[in-house]
Design a protein around this motif. Structure first.
Motif, PDB file in Angstrom:
ATOM      1  N   GLN A 103     -63.249 -26.204 -81.331  1.00 33.09           N
ATOM      2  CA  GLN A 103     -63.918 -25.704 -80.134  1.00 33.09           C
ATOM      3  C   GLN A 103     -64.767 -24.505 -80.525  1.00 33.09           C
ATOM      4  OE1 GLN A 103     -63.460 -27.324 -77.165  1.00 33.09           O
ATOM      5  NE2 GLN A 103     -65.080 -26.079 -76.292  1.00 33.09           N
ATOM      6  N   GLY A 159     -67.367 -22.122 -78.670  1.00 36.57           N
ATOM      7  CA  GLY A 159     -67.947 -21.843 -77.358  1.00 36.57           C
ATOM      8  C   GLY A 159     -67.594 -22.985 -76.423  1.00 36.57           C
ATOM      9  N   GLU A 160     -68.592 -23.569 -75.797  1.00 38.20           N
ATOM     10  CA  GLU A 160     -68.364 -24.704 -74.897  1.00 38.20           C
ATOM     11  C   GLU A 160     -68.496 -26.046 -75.623  1.00 38.20           C
ATOM     12  OE1 GLU A 160     -70.795 -24.374 -71.414  1.00 38.20           O
ATOM     13  OE2 GLU A 160     -70.166 -22.317 -71.033  1.00 38.20           O
ATOM     14  N   THR A 185     -67.426 -28.926 -78.313  1.00 41.81           N
ATOM     15  CA  THR A 185     -66.284 -29.477 -79.041  1.00 41.81           C
ATOM     16  C   THR A 185     -66.817 -30.374 -80.145  1.00 41.81           C
ATOM     17  OG1 THR A 185     -64.886 -29.441 -77.071  1.00 41.81           O
ATOM     18  CG2 THR A 185     -64.183 -30.860 -78.881  1.00 41.81           C
TER      19      THR A 185
END
Length: 163
Positions: free
Chosen positions: A48, A50-51, A53
Motif C-alpha cells: 500500500q 498512499g491510496e 495498492t
C-alpha cells in the motif's frame, strides 16, 4: 577372526547399499506421493503506497519527473527504470533511457512500447492519460513535491515501498 569377519561384512553392506542408491525409487513411494508445494508468497506484496495498492513488484517503471528519477537512483532502483522524463539530465545514466515526455504531455507511443507497470509523476496526469495508462496495465503513483523535511522522508518512503 570375529573382528575380521565383522569388518568384511560391514564393507559388503556398504557396497551393497551404495549400489542401491543408483536405483530410482518406485512411483508409489511416499516422497513422490507428497503434493508439490507452491512457492512462498512474497511478504512485501501487495504493498500500500498512499491510496495506491501494488499487487506485485513492478518490473518496468517510468519516471515522468526529474526529481523522482534522481530519487530512484538514490534508492538504487535504476534497474527497474525503463524510461524517464524529457527533462531528466541527472544522473547522466538517465540520459541513456528512453524519453517518455512529462506528466503534462506524456509520450504515449514510447510509453506503450515500454509497457510499464508503474509510472511515477510529481503532478497528477490528466484523467484521459491516467485512464489510458490503466488500460495498458500501468498504475500511476503521484509523489508531490515535499515542503518539509518530514515530507522529503515520506517521498523516499513512498518510492522505496513502490520499488
Amino acid at each position: 577372526m570375529k573382528r575380521w569377519f565383522a569388518l568384511v561384512l560391514g564393507l559388503l553392506l556398504l557396497v551393497g547399499l551404495g549400489a542401491c542408491k543408483g536405483e530410482e525409487a518406485p512411483a508409489s513411494s511416499a516422497a513422490s506421493a507428497a503434493p508439490q508445494s507452491e512457492p512462498e508468497p512474497d511478504p512485501n506484496w501487495p504493498a500500500q503506497v498512499g491510496e495506491l495498492t501494488l499487487e506485485s513488484q513492478p518490473q518496468q517503471v517510468i519516471s515522468l519527473s526529474p526529481a523522482l528519477t534522481e530519487l530512484v537512483y538514490e534508492l538504487e532502483g535504476e534497474a527497474l527504470l525503463a524510461g524517464v522524463s524529457s527533462y531528466c539530465d541527472y544522473p547522466k545514466e538517465a540520459l541513456d533511457l528512453p524519453d517518455c515526455g512529462s506528466a503534462l504531455l506524456p509520450d504515449r507511443e514510447t510509453i506503450q512500447e515500454l509497457a510499464p507497470q508503474l509510472v511515477l509523476a510529481s503532478a497528477p496526469l490528466s484523467p484521459e492519460d491516467t485512464q489510458w495508462l490503466a488500460e495498458l496495465g500501468a498504475q500511476v503513483l503521484v509523489v508531490e513535491r515535499a515542503d518539509s523535511v518530514d515530507g522529503i522522508g515520506e517521498n523516499y518512503r513512498m518510492v522505496s515501498t513502490a520499488l
